[in-house]
Motif scaffolding. Structure first.
Motif, PDB file in Angstrom:
ATOM      1  N   PRO A  54      44.212  41.598  39.594  1.00  0.00           N
ATOM      2  CA  PRO A  54      42.734  40.257  39.157  1.00  0.00           C
ATOM      3  C   PRO A  54      43.092  39.240  38.511  1.00  0.00           C
ATOM      4  O   PRO A  54      42.299  37.959  40.001  1.00  0.00           O
ATOM      5  CB  PRO A  54      42.349  40.778  37.916  1.00  0.00           C
ATOM      6  CG  PRO A  54      42.221  42.450  38.118  1.00  0.00           C
ATOM      7  CD  PRO A  54      43.454  42.609  38.822  1.00  0.00           C
ATOM      8  N   CYS A  68      38.262  40.216  40.395  1.00  0.00           N
ATOM      9  CA  CYS A  68      38.466  39.348  39.516  1.00  0.00           C
ATOM     10  C   CYS A  68      37.072  39.436  38.887  1.00  0.00           C
ATOM     11  O   CYS A  68      36.283  39.110  40.039  1.00  0.00           O
ATOM     12  CB  CYS A  68      39.320  38.357  39.456  1.00  0.00           C
ATOM     13  SG  CYS A  68      39.165  38.307  37.915  1.00  0.00           S
ATOM     14  N   THR A  69      36.892  40.176  37.931  1.00  0.00           N
ATOM     15  CA  THR A  69      35.609  39.955  37.244  1.00  0.00           C
ATOM     16  C   THR A  69      35.542  38.663  36.626  1.00  0.00           C
ATOM     17  O   THR A  69      36.139  37.823  36.346  1.00  0.00           O
ATOM     18  CB  THR A  69      35.412  41.529  36.474  1.00  0.00           C
ATOM     19  OG1 THR A  69      36.104  41.169  34.972  1.00  0.00           O
ATOM     20  CG2 THR A  69      35.164  42.488  37.450  1.00  0.00           C
ATOM     21  N   GLU A  72      37.560  38.814  33.137  1.00  0.00           N
ATOM     22  CA  GLU A  72      38.328  38.564  33.596  1.00  0.00           C
ATOM     23  C   GLU A  72      38.854  37.492  33.704  1.00  0.00           C
ATOM     24  O   GLU A  72      40.155  36.566  33.011  1.00  0.00           O
ATOM     25  CB  GLU A  72      39.000  39.685  34.351  1.00  0.00           C
ATOM     26  CG  GLU A  72      38.912  40.778  34.307  1.00  0.00           C
ATOM     27  CD  GLU A  72      39.770  41.682  35.403  1.00  0.00           C
ATOM     28  OE1 GLU A  72      40.114  43.139  35.501  1.00  0.00           O
ATOM     29  OE2 GLU A  72      38.692  41.064  36.586  1.00  0.00           O
ATOM     30  N   ASN A 109      30.792  41.786  33.209  1.00  0.00           N
ATOM     31  CA  ASN A 109      32.003  42.899  33.080  1.00  0.00           C
ATOM     32  C   ASN A 109      32.124  43.331  34.554  1.00  0.00           C
ATOM     33  O   ASN A 109      32.370  44.195  35.031  1.00  0.00           O
ATOM     34  CB  ASN A 109      32.147  43.781  32.627  1.00  0.00           C
ATOM     35  CG  ASN A 109      32.505  43.686  31.100  1.00  0.00           C
ATOM     36  OD1 ASN A 109      33.585  42.936  31.035  1.00  0.00           O
ATOM     37  ND2 ASN A 109      31.557  43.179  29.980  1.00  0.00           N
TER      38      ASN A 109
END
Length: 274
Positions: A54, A68-69, A72, A109
Motif C-alpha cells: 500500500p 492503497c485504501t 491506510e 477501509n
C-alpha cells in the motif's frame, strides 16, 4: 447495486493478466463502481490480488499504490498533527484530505486512492492531495510499458483523465521535497456533511517555492506556482486567471471563486508568518 451486464470478474495475480477486453474495467475498492448503473460494462478486472504494498518509503519520497485504501493513507498522519496548525508539515494533509471524503469508516477501509484519482470527480480528495504535493502518477500501459505524468495533468476535466482503455494507474509517487514542505489547508461545503465547494492547499518548499493548489470548485486541478510567497495582488490575479469554476447543486461558480480567493489569501498570510 447489482451490475447486471457484468459477465465475468477476473482476479489476476500478475501483470500479464492485465489485458482488458472491450467492456472491461479495472476494479479497486468498487465503492463508486457499484453505486450506480454502468452502461457498457461487461467485465471487471480485480487489482487487489496483485499484492502491491500500500505504502512504500523510498529515497526519493513516498510511493502510494493505487490499491492503497483511504484508511491506510490517513494513518500516515501522526495523531498530534491532525489538528490544524499554521504552517504544519505536509504529512498533515493525508488526514485532512482523507477527511474531505466524508465517508464512513466502512468506506475508508475499502475505497482506494487510485480509484478516487482515476474517477476524476471535481471533489475527489485524493486528487487534491496528489496535485498539491506534485505527485506523479505511474501508469502501466497496455503494451507492457510504463509512463509517468503529474497528477495535476492526469485529471483533465469532470470524469476525464489522460488514462486510455487498457492502462492501469499503478501508483502515485510523492517527492521528498513536497513531504518536507510547510502546508496549509482550507475546505468549505454548503452543509456540514456536504460535498466540497472548494479545496485550497498551500505549500512552501525549502527552496521558498510556493504552490497554491485549487481543486473541488474547478473541473480540474489548478496549481499556482511562485518562486517565493507571492504578494496579495499577484496571488489574486493568479486565482482570477482560473476559468473553469464548476457549477452544481453544491455551489455556484461565483461563490467557489470568491471562497477560493479568500482561502488563498488566508494561506498566503499563514505561510508567510511561519
Amino acid at each position: 447495486m447489482d451490475l447486471i451486464d457484468v459477465r465475468e470478474i477476473r482476479v489476476p495475480n500478475a501483470r500479464d493478466g492485465l489485458v482488458f477486453a472491450p467492456g472491461e474495467r479495472p476494479l479497486g475498492g468498487g465503492t463508486w463502481l457499484f453505486s450506480e448503473p454502468q452502461p457498457g460494462l461487461t467485465g471487471l478486472v480485480d487489482l487487489t490480488a496483485l499484492g502491491w504494498d500500500p505504502i512504500r518509503r523510498t529515497e526519493a519520497g513516498l510511493e502510494i499504490a493505487a490499491t492503497c485504501t483511504i484508511a491506510e493513507l490517513a494513518a500516515l498522519t501522526p495523531r498530534e498533527s491532525r489538528d490544524p496548525r499554521p504552517g504544519q508539515a505536509a504529512d498533515a494533509l493525508f488526514w485532512q484530505c482523507a477527511g474531505s471524503l466524508l465517508a464512513s469508516f466502512k468506506i475508508w477501509n475499502v475505497a482506494t486512492v487510485g480509484g478516487n484519482v482515476a474517477l476524476a470527480l471535481p471533489a475527489g480528495p485524493m486528487t487534491s492531495l496528489a496535485a498539491s504535493l506534485d505527485a506523479v502518477a505511474v501508469i502501466w500501459t497496455a503494451d507492457g510499458g510504463e509512463r509517468r505524468t503529474p497528477v495535476a495533468e492526469l485529471v483533465t476535466g469532470v470524469r476525464s483523465t489522460g488514462l486510455t482503455h487498457g492502462e492501469v494507474l499503478r501508483s502515485l509517487e510523492i517527492p521528498e521535497s513536497s513531504l518536507a514542505a510547510r502546508t496549509g489547508f482550507r475546505r468549505i461545503a454548503l452543509s456540514p456533511l456536504g460535498r466540497a465547494g472548494t479545496v485550497v492547499i498551500g505549500r512552501v518548499d525549502s527552496s521558498g517555492e510556493t504552490v497554491i493548489t485549487v481543486t473541488g470548485g474547478t473541473t480540474r486541478p489548478h496549481q499556482l506556482r511562485f518562486d517565493e510567497i507571492p504578494g496579495e495582488r499577484a496571488l489574486a490575479d493568479a486565482v482570477d486567471g482560473i476559468d473553469d469554476w464548476y457549477s452544481d447543486a453544491h455551489g455556484t461558480p461565483d461563490w467557489r471563486r470568491a471562497m477560493s480567493l479568500l482561502f488563498a489569501e488566508q494561506l498566503r498570510g499563514e505561510l508567510e508568518a511561519t
